[in-house]
Design a protein around this motif. Structure first.
Motif, PDB file in Angstrom:
ATOM      1  N   GLY A 163     -27.700  -7.938  21.437  1.00  0.00           N
ATOM      2  CA  GLY A 163     -27.853  -6.913  22.467  1.00  0.00           C
ATOM      3  C   GLY A 163     -27.918  -7.550  23.847  1.00  0.00           C
ATOM      4  N   ASP A 164     -28.931  -7.174  24.622  1.00  0.00           N
ATOM      5  CA  ASP A 164     -29.094  -7.721  25.970  1.00  0.00           C
ATOM      6  C   ASP A 164     -29.638  -9.147  25.960  1.00  0.00           C
ATOM      7  OD1 ASP A 164     -28.229  -5.275  26.914  1.00  0.00           O
ATOM      8  OD2 ASP A 164     -30.259  -4.531  27.285  1.00  0.00           O
ATOM      9  N   TRP A 165     -30.062  -9.631  24.851  1.00  0.00           N
ATOM     10  CA  TRP A 165     -30.588 -10.971  24.605  1.00  0.00           C
ATOM     11  C   TRP A 165     -31.606 -11.395  25.665  1.00  0.00           C
ATOM     12  CZ3 TRP A 165     -28.206 -16.444  25.004  1.00  0.00           C
ATOM     13  CH2 TRP A 165     -28.933 -17.327  24.202  1.00  0.00           C
ATOM     14  N   ASP A 166     -32.709 -10.687  25.667  1.00  0.00           N
ATOM     15  CA  ASP A 166     -33.792 -10.957  26.611  1.00  0.00           C
ATOM     16  C   ASP A 166     -34.356 -12.368  26.460  1.00  0.00           C
ATOM     17  OD1 ASP A 166     -33.589  -8.394  27.672  1.00  0.00           O
ATOM     18  OD2 ASP A 166     -35.020  -7.574  26.227  1.00  0.00           O
ATOM     19  N   GLU A 167     -34.402 -12.872  25.240  1.00  0.00           N
ATOM     20  CA  GLU A 167     -34.906 -14.224  24.985  1.00  0.00           C
ATOM     21  C   GLU A 167     -34.056 -15.271  25.714  1.00  0.00           C
ATOM     22  OE1 GLU A 167     -35.958 -16.987  21.058  1.00  0.00           O
ATOM     23  OE2 GLU A 167     -34.849 -15.114  20.812  1.00  0.00           O
ATOM     24  N   GLY A 168     -32.750 -15.114  25.652  1.00  0.00           N
ATOM     25  CA  GLY A 168     -31.847 -16.024  26.359  1.00  0.00           C
ATOM     26  C   GLY A 168     -31.969 -15.893  27.865  1.00  0.00           C
ATOM     27  N   HIS A 169     -32.140 -14.662  28.326  1.00  0.00           N
ATOM     28  CA  HIS A 169     -32.285 -14.444  29.761  1.00  0.00           C
ATOM     29  C   HIS A 169     -33.563 -15.101  30.275  1.00  0.00           C
ATOM     30  CE1 HIS A 169     -32.604 -12.050  33.564  1.00  0.00           C
ATOM     31  NE2 HIS A 169     -31.389 -12.541  33.619  1.00  0.00           N
ATOM     32  N   ALA A 170     -34.620 -15.066  29.490  1.00  0.00           N
ATOM     33  CA  ALA A 170     -35.870 -15.737  29.880  1.00  0.00           C
ATOM     34  C   ALA A 170     -35.661 -17.247  29.989  1.00  0.00           C
ATOM     35  CB  ALA A 170     -36.977 -15.413  28.881  1.00  0.00           C
TER      36      ALA A 170
END
Length: 180
Positions: A163-170
């Motif tokens: 999805g939006d891959w919040d973990e990667g964005h962090a």
């Protein structure tokens, strides 16, 4: 001045459900468009990255996927403008030295393994069909990057269901504040 984030897709680009495409919509990041996504030429892709970095008025952060990671290592080994880059998120680097990948991605081997002159994180999966976790760890060590093991997420692309891959964005945002 806040860094400008550039997405560097790999071979065949990144479709609409890929985390890079989603980040462009959600966060306003820019994609480095290449002349030919299907027949990537290392020299052309490197020259294009150089143009984009030089054109940016702000410091640059790179969010690379797959062949985009190999591009970053090659560009950094040859550019005189690496001081403009604050950090790089290098997701799912392919092993272009492996014979099956080499047959598809002509001219990308050998992989540059010198330390990158900016902070970087390699994100790898334990079941990536384009690169083993051991090889990704080897690339991270050569690049002076930290290694982030994401688990069994395939090639860390749209098929991985991030999805939006919040973990990667962090991870990307953490690079902004880190010192090399």
């Amino acid at each position: 001045m806040a860094p400008q984030v550039f997405n560097l897709p790999g071979w065949q680009g990144s479709g609409p459900e890929h985390w890079q495409s989603r980040w462009e919509l959600l966060h306003g990041y820019s994609r480095v468009e290449q002349h030919d996504w299907m027949r990537p030429l290392r020299g052309d892709w490197t020259a294009r990255l150089e143009e984009v970095v030089l054109a940016s008025r702000a410091p640059v952060m790179l969010a690379a996927h797959s062949l985009g990671c190999i591009l970053v290592s090659w560009w950094a080994a040859h550019s005189r403008h690496t001081d403009r880059v604050v950090g790089a998120l290098l997701v799912a680097p392919p092993d272009v030295e492996r014979e099956d990948n080499r047959q598809v991605l002509h001219g990308w081997a050998p992989i540059q393994r010198q330390p990158l002159p900016f902070k970087s994180v390699v994100v790898a999966s334990s079941d990536d069909s384009f690169c083993s976790l051991d090889r990704a760890s080897h690339f991270a060590a050569g690049w002076g990057a930290s290694l982030y093991h994401l688990g069994a997420k395939g090639h860390i692309n749209a098929d991985s269901g991030l999805g939006d891959w919040d973990e990667g964005h962090a991870l990307l945002l953490d690079l902004k504040h880190a010192k090399c």
